[in-house]
Design a protein around this motif. Structure first.
Motif, PDB file in Angstrom:
ATOM      1  N   MET A  68     -35.336  10.607  18.494  1.00  0.00           N
ATOM      2  CA  MET A  68     -34.833   9.795  19.611  1.00  0.00           C
ATOM      3  C   MET A  68     -35.980   9.465  20.575  1.00  0.00           C
ATOM      4  O   MET A  68     -36.128   8.318  21.009  1.00  0.00           O
ATOM      5  CB  MET A  68     -33.753  10.594  20.343  1.00  0.00           C
ATOM      6  CG  MET A  68     -32.830   9.725  21.180  1.00  0.00           C
ATOM      7  SD  MET A  68     -31.841   8.599  20.193  1.00  0.00           S
ATOM      8  CE  MET A  68     -32.392   7.002  20.865  1.00  0.00           C
ATOM      9  N   ALA A  69     -36.799  10.484  20.883  1.00  0.00           N
ATOM     10  CA  ALA A  69     -37.903  10.258  21.821  1.00  0.00           C
ATOM     11  C   ALA A  69     -38.900   9.246  21.268  1.00  0.00           C
ATOM     12  O   ALA A  69     -39.359   8.352  21.981  1.00  0.00           O
ATOM     13  CB  ALA A  69     -38.608  11.576  22.130  1.00  0.00           C
ATOM     14  N   VAL A 124     -37.369   5.421  21.079  1.00  0.00           N
ATOM     15  CA  VAL A 124     -37.210   4.538  22.242  1.00  0.00           C
ATOM     16  C   VAL A 124     -38.562   4.079  22.773  1.00  0.00           C
ATOM     17  O   VAL A 124     -38.621   3.209  23.636  1.00  0.00           O
ATOM     18  CB  VAL A 124     -36.437   5.237  23.391  1.00  0.00           C
ATOM     19  CG1 VAL A 124     -35.107   5.771  22.902  1.00  0.00           C
ATOM     20  CG2 VAL A 124     -37.248   6.335  24.019  1.00  0.00           C
ATOM     21  N   GLU A 142     -32.736  -3.820  21.743  1.00  0.00           N
ATOM     22  CA  GLU A 142     -31.849  -2.662  21.920  1.00  0.00           C
ATOM     23  C   GLU A 142     -31.245  -2.250  20.582  1.00  0.00           C
ATOM     24  O   GLU A 142     -31.080  -1.065  20.300  1.00  0.00           O
ATOM     25  CB  GLU A 142     -30.742  -3.019  22.935  1.00  0.00           C
ATOM     26  CG  GLU A 142     -29.860  -1.861  23.325  1.00  0.00           C
ATOM     27  CD  GLU A 142     -30.347  -1.147  24.584  1.00  0.00           C
ATOM     28  OE1 GLU A 142     -31.040  -1.766  25.392  1.00  0.00           O
ATOM     29  OE2 GLU A 142     -30.050   0.049  24.734  1.00  0.00           O
ATOM     30  N   LEU A 147     -30.527   5.740  17.201  1.00  0.00           N
ATOM     31  CA  LEU A 147     -29.468   6.549  17.806  1.00  0.00           C
ATOM     32  C   LEU A 147     -28.379   6.850  16.786  1.00  0.00           C
ATOM     33  O   LEU A 147     -27.868   7.978  16.694  1.00  0.00           O
ATOM     34  CB  LEU A 147     -28.887   5.800  19.016  1.00  0.00           C
ATOM     35  CG  LEU A 147     -27.865   6.563  19.858  1.00  0.00           C
ATOM     36  CD1 LEU A 147     -28.487   7.785  20.485  1.00  0.00           C
ATOM     37  CD2 LEU A 147     -27.270   5.670  20.936  1.00  0.00           C
ATOM     38  N   LEU A 174     -32.684   3.329  27.868  1.00  0.00           N
ATOM     39  CA  LEU A 174     -33.386   3.942  26.740  1.00  0.00           C
ATOM     40  C   LEU A 174     -33.770   5.380  27.078  1.00  0.00           C
ATOM     41  O   LEU A 174     -33.622   6.295  26.264  1.00  0.00           O
ATOM     42  CB  LEU A 174     -34.639   3.136  26.396  1.00  0.00           C
ATOM     43  CG  LEU A 174     -34.384   1.763  25.778  1.00  0.00           C
ATOM     44  CD1 LEU A 174     -35.689   1.055  25.540  1.00  0.00           C
ATOM     45  CD2 LEU A 174     -33.620   1.890  24.482  1.00  0.00           C
ATOM     46  N   ALA A 175     -34.239   5.592  28.320  1.00  0.00           N
ATOM     47  CA  ALA A 175     -34.577   6.949  28.734  1.00  0.00           C
ATOM     48  C   ALA A 175     -33.320   7.813  28.795  1.00  0.00           C
ATOM     49  O   ALA A 175     -33.352   9.014  28.501  1.00  0.00           O
ATOM     50  CB  ALA A 175     -35.288   6.925  30.076  1.00  0.00           C
ATOM     51  N   ILE A 176     -32.216   7.185  29.171  1.00  0.00           N
ATOM     52  CA  ILE A 176     -30.942   7.924  29.244  1.00  0.00           C
ATOM     53  C   ILE A 176     -30.521   8.399  27.853  1.00  0.00           C
ATOM     54  O   ILE A 176     -29.966   9.502  27.702  1.00  0.00           O
ATOM     55  CB  ILE A 176     -29.843   7.028  29.877  1.00  0.00           C
ATOM     56  CG1 ILE A 176     -30.239   6.621  31.294  1.00  0.00           C
ATOM     57  CG2 ILE A 176     -28.501   7.727  29.840  1.00  0.00           C
ATOM     58  CD1 ILE A 176     -30.134   7.704  32.311  1.00  0.00           C
ATOM     59  N   TYR A 177     -30.728   7.566  26.816  1.00  0.00           N
ATOM     60  CA  TYR A 177     -30.401   7.998  25.445  1.00  0.00           C
ATOM     61  C   TYR A 177     -31.083   9.332  25.155  1.00  0.00           C
ATOM     62  O   TYR A 177     -30.468  10.251  24.617  1.00  0.00           O
ATOM     63  CB  TYR A 177     -30.911   6.979  24.417  1.00  0.00           C
ATOM     64  CG  TYR A 177     -30.169   5.687  24.357  1.00  0.00           C
ATOM     65  CD1 TYR A 177     -29.029   5.457  25.112  1.00  0.00           C
ATOM     66  CD2 TYR A 177     -30.606   4.663  23.514  1.00  0.00           C
ATOM     67  CE1 TYR A 177     -28.374   4.257  25.048  1.00  0.00           C
ATOM     68  CE2 TYR A 177     -29.947   3.460  23.440  1.00  0.00           C
ATOM     69  CZ  TYR A 177     -28.838   3.266  24.214  1.00  0.00           C
ATOM     70  OH  TYR A 177     -28.179   2.074  24.147  1.00  0.00           O
ATOM     71  N   VAL A 178     -32.364   9.427  25.501  1.00  0.00           N
ATOM     72  CA  VAL A 178     -33.099  10.659  25.232  1.00  0.00           C
ATOM     73  C   VAL A 178     -32.516  11.800  26.055  1.00  0.00           C
ATOM     74  O   VAL A 178     -32.287  12.907  25.554  1.00  0.00           O
ATOM     75  CB  VAL A 178     -34.603  10.477  25.552  1.00  0.00           C
ATOM     76  CG1 VAL A 178     -35.354  11.746  25.226  1.00  0.00           C
ATOM     77  CG2 VAL A 178     -35.172   9.323  24.765  1.00  0.00           C
ATOM     78  N   LEU A 179     -32.242  11.510  27.332  1.00  0.00           N
ATOM     79  CA  LEU A 179     -31.676  12.543  28.203  1.00  0.00           C
ATOM     80  C   LEU A 179     -30.355  13.056  27.632  1.00  0.00           C
ATOM     81  O   LEU A 179     -30.078  14.265  27.621  1.00  0.00           O
ATOM     82  CB  LEU A 179     -31.467  11.960  29.607  1.00  0.00           C
ATOM     83  CG  LEU A 179     -31.014  12.935  30.687  1.00  0.00           C
ATOM     84  CD1 LEU A 179     -32.049  14.013  30.916  1.00  0.00           C
ATOM     85  CD2 LEU A 179     -30.715  12.216  31.999  1.00  0.00           C
ATOM     86  N   LEU A 231     -37.795   8.851  36.624  1.00  0.00           N
ATOM     87  CA  LEU A 231     -38.112   9.288  35.263  1.00  0.00           C
ATOM     88  C   LEU A 231     -38.869  10.616  35.299  1.00  0.00           C
ATOM     89  O   LEU A 231     -38.598  11.525  34.513  1.00  0.00           O
ATOM     90  CB  LEU A 231     -38.969   8.223  34.566  1.00  0.00           C
ATOM     91  CG  LEU A 231     -38.225   6.932  34.219  1.00  0.00           C
ATOM     92  CD1 LEU A 231     -39.174   5.950  33.579  1.00  0.00           C
ATOM     93  CD2 LEU A 231     -37.058   7.201  33.296  1.00  0.00           C
ATOM     94  N   TYR A 240     -36.442  13.406  35.966  1.00  0.00           N
ATOM     95  CA  TYR A 240     -35.712  13.873  34.772  1.00  0.00           C
ATOM     96  C   TYR A 240     -36.473  15.032  34.123  1.00  0.00           C
ATOM     97  O   TYR A 240     -35.898  16.054  33.766  1.00  0.00           O
ATOM     98  CB  TYR A 240     -35.585  12.762  33.733  1.00  0.00           C
ATOM     99  CG  TYR A 240     -34.640  11.656  34.072  1.00  0.00           C
ATOM    100  CD1 TYR A 240     -33.850  11.699  35.217  1.00  0.00           C
ATOM    101  CD2 TYR A 240     -34.511  10.549  33.243  1.00  0.00           C
ATOM    102  CE1 TYR A 240     -32.991  10.663  35.519  1.00  0.00           C
ATOM    103  CE2 TYR A 240     -33.659   9.515  33.539  1.00  0.00           C
ATOM    104  CZ  TYR A 240     -32.901   9.584  34.674  1.00  0.00           C
ATOM    105  OH  TYR A 240     -32.061   8.557  34.966  1.00  0.00           O
ATOM    106  N   ILE A 264     -35.345  19.038  33.772  1.00  0.00           N
ATOM    107  CA  ILE A 264     -35.266  19.778  32.510  1.00  0.00           C
ATOM    108  C   ILE A 264     -36.172  21.001  32.581  1.00  0.00           C
ATOM    109  O   ILE A 264     -35.802  22.109  32.134  1.00  0.00           O
ATOM    110  CB  ILE A 264     -35.667  18.856  31.337  1.00  0.00           C
ATOM    111  CG1 ILE A 264     -34.674  17.709  31.184  1.00  0.00           C
ATOM    112  CG2 ILE A 264     -35.779  19.652  30.043  1.00  0.00           C
ATOM    113  CD1 ILE A 264     -33.323  18.110  30.703  1.00  0.00           C
TER     114      ILE A 264
END
Lengths: 88, 88, 88, 88, 88, 88, 88, 88, 88, 88, 88, 88, 88, 88
Positions: free
Chosen positions: G19-20, G23, G63, G70, H65-70, J65, J68, J72
């Motif tokens: 995922m990291a 994106v 996207e 994803l 996109l950053a939220i997907y990772v989060l 960002l 975040y 974590i």
């Protein structure tokens, strides 16, 4: 494996590798100088003599750097000064 | 594995690898010189002779660098001066 | 594993790898030369002959570098001069 | 694991890897040439014929580099000249 | 672990990896060509036909490089010519 | 660890990794094409139709490259043709 | 360590990593498209509609590439089709 | 070391690492968009509304996109769907 | 393997490698200086003397850096001050 | 070494590393935005308000960002949700 | 292998390596300064004195950085202050 | 080696490394902002106040990112919340 | 090997390596400053005093960074504060 | 090897390495700021005061980042707060 074998192997490998690495950036530098000389010729054709003279001296100096590597490589392949210690 | 096997293996590997690495940047440098020569031709068509003369001398000097590598590779493949020590 | 197996394996691997590496920068250099030739054609259409002549000589010299690698690869695959030492 | 297994494994891996590596920079070089050709067309539409002719010859020469890799890969997959030594 | 297991594992891994690597630079090259075509269209709208024709031929040639990789990957997954040696 | 375990593990890992690698450069290429299209629109608003048509065909071709990777990944996850050899 | 443990560990690691990675370049591509759109707006404010329409379609396509990753990640975390083979 | 320990360790490590990697390029993309927006504002102050609207929508999409990772990271830390298999 | 063998091996390897690395950036720097000198000549032919004087002093200073490396390499190959400790 | 020791070690290492990695590109993005804002100010001093407003919103979003990652990292150092499984 | 042997080996290796690394960027920096000085000479020949004075002071300061490395290397080769601890 | 020793070692190493990594890109970002501010001052001296105000707020925000790393490093060196688990 | 030997070896290696790494970017930064100063001199010869003053203060500050590294290296070679713990 | 030995070794190594890494990008940033200041001076000599004031504040802030690293390094070399745990 005997000591001599290691020595022959390592010398062979490093000779080829060092030569390949050692011509890399001189080649790039030559390419740069030549391309700039061509650009200079196109802009100032009447200065051809000064340009080509400077270019050839420059190329010779860059070539000298590649020659240093070649010399070290040939010393290692043909006349390694450290080899007598190994043969004893 | 016998010593000779190691030697043959290593020589074969390094010969191919060194050749592949050794043509890399000369190729790039040639590409650069040629593209600049074409640019110079387009800007100053009447200086064609000086341009192509300088280009060919330049290409020859870059080629000489690749030839150094080729020579070392061929020495390693066909006439390695260190091989007698190994056969003894 | 027998010595011969190692030799076959290593030769096969390095042949493919060296070929793949060896066409990389010549390809880039060709792309650069061609794109510059096209640019020159667009700026100076009447110098088409000089441009394409210089381009083709240049491409041939770059190709020659890739051919060096191909030759070494084919020698390794079909006629490795070091193989007799291994068969003994 | 038998020798043959190693050979099949290594040949399969290197074939796919070399092909993937070998198309990389030819692809980039093609992209560069094509994009420059389009730029040339936009600047000098009346030189379309010379441009596309030069472009296609250039693309063919770059393609030839990728073909070299493909040929070596196919030789390794279908007709490896070193395989008889292994079967003995 | 049996030989067959190693073979299946390695083929699966290299197939996915080679495909992922193999589309990388063709994608970049396509992006470059397309963006240049759009730039050309904006500068010379009346040359639209010549531009899109050249673009599509170019995209097809780049695509062919990605197809080479796809073909090798599919051969490895579905019809590996070296597999009979393994089954014996 | 059983053979099947290795196979499941490797397939899972490579599927995710290949997908992540495989969308990288297509994404970059798309970004490049779109940004150029926007630039073209700003310079030549009246050529909007030709621009967006070329853009969408281009995006589709780049997308096709990412789809190749997706297809190989899905084949590996759901219908790996090599799995029967493993179950025997 | 049991097979299941390895599987859970590997799936967890690769899910987060993929995922990291996945994106990364879509984010870059989006940034590029948006910044170009803003540039276009500043140069041609009256083409706002065409610009934002093209931008949003483009962002959606980029996207979609991140969504592919994803989806593969969620399949691996929640419904891995290969898991039944492991539970047997 | 027990299975659970490995799982906790790996999850902790990958969570922090994935988050750090995952914000990298979105941050870069945001920086690019914002700096371009500021440039656009300086050139066309009267288009402020259109510019900031487009900017904020764009930033939101990059943020997604950053939220997907989060989200994936939080799933792994708090509600890993694969954990029940491990506890059995 | 005896201590002396290790010493001979390591000295040989590092001598060739250091020489190859040590000419890299001086070569690049020379290329840059020369190409700029040619550019200067084309723009201001009447300042030829000042230009070539500055160039040659500069090249000499860059060369001195490569000479430092050559000196260290030759010390290591022919007169290593640490060797007596080893022979005791 | 006990399980708890490994956990403490790994958490400490990854916390510091992730924080260091996680501020890298946000810092770069901020630098870019700020430098562009200064450029905009110099070109259009009267749009100062719009510029600084947009800049501060942008900096806040980039900062989010980095936050975040900080969150974590703090969760891992002070309230790791997976720790109870380890203490059991 | 005796302690002294390790020490001699490591000192020899690091001396050559550090020297090679340590001249790299000073060489690049010199190349940059010299090329800029030549550019300055071409643009403002009458400021030759100020230019060459500044250039030589600058080159001396860059050279001083390379000298630091040379000094440390020579200390290590000829007068390592830590060697007495080893001889005890 | 006792658990505590590992912990002390790892904390010391990561503290220094994280600090060194963590100031890297903030330093670069600061350099960029400052150099742009100087450029802005040279172009628009009368906007000095707005420029330096924006610059200092920006530098403070970038500094805050480096402070985050410093805080985490100091927590690890002086008050690691996970240490009690280790002492038990 | 005794503890003291490891310590002497590691100190020697890191001293040379750190010095070589530590002069790299200061050298580059100096090269940049000097080349810009020469450019400034060529454009504004009458501001020579302000330029050289600023340049020398700047070079001194960059040199100070290299001095930090030199100081740490000399501390490690001649007066390491941690050595007493080792001698006990 | 005793625990204390490891600790002394690791502290010495990381101190030198962190210092060398930690001055790298601050040096680059300083070089950038100074070169831009010189450029600004050449373009706007009458704004000398504002320029040098801003430059020195900026250099101080960048220097502060390098000082953070120096402080952490000195703490590790002279007053490591974790050392008492090791001596117990």
């Amino acid at each position: 494996m005997a000591n001599m074998t290691w020595f022959v192997l390592a010398s062979t490998l490093i000779a080829a590798l060092a030569m390949a690495l050692g011509v890399m950036l001189p080649a790039l530098a030559m390419g740069r100088s030549i391309s700039q000389a061509l650009d200079a010729l196109a802009r100032q054709p009447e200065a051809e003599q000064a340009i080509t003279r400077t270019l050839f001296i420059g190329l010779a100096m860059i070539e000298s750097l590649a020659i240093y590597v070649l010399v070290i490589v040939l010393i290692i392949l043909f006349r390694n000064p450290l080899m007598p210690y190994l043969l004893k």
